[in-house]
Design a protein around this motif. Structure first.
Motif, PDB file in Angstrom:
ATOM      1  N   MET A 137     -16.348  27.514  75.007  1.00  0.00           N
ATOM      2  CA  MET A 137     -17.806  27.406  75.102  1.00  0.00           C
ATOM      3  C   MET A 137     -18.327  26.361  74.111  1.00  0.00           C
ATOM      4  SD  MET A 137     -20.542  28.374  76.597  1.00  0.00           S
ATOM      5  CE  MET A 137     -20.062  29.894  77.421  1.00  0.00           C
ATOM      6  N   GLN A 138     -17.747  26.346  72.897  1.00  0.00           N
ATOM      7  CA  GLN A 138     -18.186  25.395  71.895  1.00  0.00           C
ATOM      8  C   GLN A 138     -17.891  23.959  72.338  1.00  0.00           C
ATOM      9  OE1 GLN A 138     -16.453  25.984  68.045  1.00  0.00           O
ATOM     10  NE2 GLN A 138     -17.905  24.652  67.011  1.00  0.00           N
ATOM     11  N   ILE A 139     -16.727  23.762  72.955  1.00  0.00           N
ATOM     12  CA  ILE A 139     -16.353  22.438  73.434  1.00  0.00           C
ATOM     13  C   ILE A 139     -17.315  21.977  74.520  1.00  0.00           C
ATOM     14  CG2 ILE A 139     -14.570  21.113  74.635  1.00  0.00           C
ATOM     15  CD1 ILE A 139     -12.482  22.858  73.260  1.00  0.00           C
ATOM     16  N   GLU A 140     -17.650  22.886  75.432  1.00  0.00           N
ATOM     17  CA  GLU A 140     -18.556  22.542  76.528  1.00  0.00           C
ATOM     18  C   GLU A 140     -19.958  22.237  76.001  1.00  0.00           C
ATOM     19  OE1 GLU A 140     -19.563  21.425  80.199  1.00  0.00           O
ATOM     20  OE2 GLU A 140     -17.547  21.972  79.503  1.00  0.00           O
ATOM     21  N   THR A 141     -20.379  22.971  74.987  1.00  0.00           N
ATOM     22  CA  THR A 141     -21.684  22.710  74.379  1.00  0.00           C
ATOM     23  C   THR A 141     -21.721  21.320  73.750  1.00  0.00           C
ATOM     24  OG1 THR A 141     -22.026  25.066  73.902  1.00  0.00           O
ATOM     25  CG2 THR A 141     -23.347  23.489  72.650  1.00  0.00           C
ATOM     26  N   LYS A 142     -20.648  20.958  73.062  1.00  0.00           N
ATOM     27  CA  LYS A 142     -20.562  19.629  72.460  1.00  0.00           C
ATOM     28  C   LYS A 142     -20.583  18.544  73.532  1.00  0.00           C
ATOM     29  CE  LYS A 142     -18.100  20.825  68.202  1.00  0.00           C
ATOM     30  NZ  LYS A 142     -16.850  20.649  67.418  1.00  0.00           N
ATOM     31  N   ARG A 143     -19.896  18.837  74.646  1.00  0.00           N
ATOM     32  CA  ARG A 143     -19.877  17.873  75.751  1.00  0.00           C
ATOM     33  C   ARG A 143     -21.288  17.656  76.289  1.00  0.00           C
ATOM     34  NH1 ARG A 143     -16.003  16.319  79.631  1.00  0.00           N
ATOM     35  NH2 ARG A 143     -14.535  17.853  78.804  1.00  0.00           N
ATOM     36  N   LYS A 144     -22.034  18.743  76.476  1.00  0.00           N
ATOM     37  CA  LYS A 144     -23.398  18.646  76.997  1.00  0.00           C
ATOM     38  C   LYS A 144     -24.297  17.879  76.031  1.00  0.00           C
ATOM     39  CE  LYS A 144     -23.317  22.842  79.849  1.00  0.00           C
ATOM     40  NZ  LYS A 144     -23.881  24.206  80.025  1.00  0.00           N
ATOM     41  N   LEU A 145     -24.143  18.149  74.731  1.00  0.00           N
ATOM     42  CA  LEU A 145     -24.949  17.452  73.732  1.00  0.00           C
ATOM     43  C   LEU A 145     -24.627  15.960  73.714  1.00  0.00           C
ATOM     44  CD1 LEU A 145     -24.838  19.992  70.747  1.00  0.00           C
ATOM     45  CD2 LEU A 145     -26.799  19.445  72.197  1.00  0.00           C
ATOM     46  N   THR A 146     -23.338  15.645  73.859  1.00  0.00           N
ATOM     47  CA  THR A 146     -22.917  14.244  73.875  1.00  0.00           C
ATOM     48  C   THR A 146     -23.499  13.521  75.081  1.00  0.00           C
ATOM     49  OG1 THR A 146     -20.838  14.758  72.731  1.00  0.00           O
ATOM     50  CG2 THR A 146     -20.944  12.677  73.948  1.00  0.00           C
ATOM     51  N   ILE A 147     -23.398  14.162  76.251  1.00  0.00           N
ATOM     52  CA  ILE A 147     -23.931  13.556  77.477  1.00  0.00           C
ATOM     53  C   ILE A 147     -25.446  13.398  77.377  1.00  0.00           C
ATOM     54  CG2 ILE A 147     -24.288  13.929  79.955  1.00  0.00           C
ATOM     55  CD1 ILE A 147     -21.521  15.279  79.999  1.00  0.00           C
ATOM     56  N   GLY A 148     -26.108  14.412  76.816  1.00  0.00           N
ATOM     57  CA  GLY A 148     -27.554  14.325  76.629  1.00  0.00           C
ATOM     58  C   GLY A 148     -27.934  13.180  75.697  1.00  0.00           C
ATOM     59  N   ALA A 149     -27.178  13.015  74.609  1.00  0.00           N
ATOM     60  CA  ALA A 149     -27.446  11.931  73.655  1.00  0.00           C
ATOM     61  C   ALA A 149     -27.225  10.572  74.311  1.00  0.00           C
ATOM     62  CB  ALA A 149     -26.539  12.085  72.434  1.00  0.00           C
ATOM     63  N   LEU A 150     -26.181  10.485  75.140  1.00  0.00           N
ATOM     64  CA  LEU A 150     -25.911   9.225  75.838  1.00  0.00           C
ATOM     65  C   LEU A 150     -27.069   8.862  76.765  1.00  0.00           C
ATOM     66  CD1 LEU A 150     -22.122   9.615  76.746  1.00  0.00           C
ATOM     67  CD2 LEU A 150     -23.113   7.978  75.128  1.00  0.00           C
ATOM     68  N   TYR A 151     -27.535   9.832  77.532  1.00  0.00           N
ATOM     69  CA  TYR A 151     -28.622   9.553  78.472  1.00  0.00           C
ATOM     70  C   TYR A 151     -29.941   9.271  77.743  1.00  0.00           C
ATOM     71  CZ  TYR A 151     -26.216  10.256  82.860  1.00  0.00           C
ATOM     72  OH  TYR A 151     -25.386  10.100  83.941  1.00  0.00           O
TER      73      TYR A 151
END
Length: 220
Positions: free
Chosen positions: A1-15
């Protein structure tokens, strides 16, 4: 879950960054016309510079570059991974946008701010863009998914120079002439982006393996 949260935050920051970049492109080059941009005004001092011809190459360059930037983060999402046909279609659009862009960059480079040094730097960038993207496509057609992912991430790192360069060049331009500041910024942006991808790759090797994409589902 923590990894997926980091992934979402990274994608959000990119966009978020891509959105800011798109606004910058719109305001700087489209709102009042490219001829009012300070960089373009400098080019117009050259009697051999053709603004009309330059626009024919520049507009596709920024449009296709923005498309490539926007597709990249989505390809990392669960939605994309769960829909192989969508992933493949977007992958094709990403690759075609880059391959067309590669054709227009050489002409734009001829009148690059900073002169010959900047022109060479952009041509090196273009060659790396072609190499990394082509390798990603080749590995996908060979169903070598891990290798495909590595090369496409490198390709996206080169695509991201589209943004990184414009950030890196600011401090250099404050103290150095454009003939020095611009080439340094291009090379430094390339190095920063590629090193980040390689660092992430090594870091991910230490994490548990995630869901694998079956060979029957082509990536692009």
């Amino acid at each position: 879950m923590q990894i997926e949260t980091k992934r979402k935050l990274t994608i959000g920051a990119l966009y978020f960054t891509i959105a800011l970049f798109a606004v910058y492109i719109f305001v700087m080059f489209l709102l009042n016309g490219v001829e009012w941009s300070p960089i373009v005004k400098g080019k117009m001092k050259n009697p051999d510079f053709s603004l009309t011809m330059w626009k024919l190459f520049f507009y596709p360059h920024i449009f296709l570059g923005t498309i490539s930037l926007a597709i990249g983060p989505f390809q990392l999402t669960k939605i994309s991974r769960r829909k192989p046909k969508l992933h493949k279609m977007l992958g094709k659009i990403y690759a075609v946008a880059i391959f067309i862009n590669i054709l227009v960059v050489p002409y734009i480079s001829l009148s690059a701010t900073g002169g010959r040094g900047t022109m060479i730097a952009f041509l090196v960038l273009n060659a790396l863009w072609l190499w990394t993207t082509a390798m990603g496509v080749i590995k996908a057609t060979q169903r070598k998914i891990s290798a495909h992912k590595e090369w496409i991430l490198r390709s996206y790192a080169i695509t991201w120079v589209f943004v990184t360069f414009r950030i890196v060049v600011i401090p250099f331009s404050l103290f150095l002439d454009s003939s020095v500041a611009f080439p340094i910024a291009v090379y430094l942006a390339i190095v920063i982006n590629l090193l980040f991808v390689e660092w992430r790759k090594q870091k991910n090797k230490k994490l548990p393996s995630g869901r694998k994409i079956p060979a029957s589902n082509p990536v692009i």
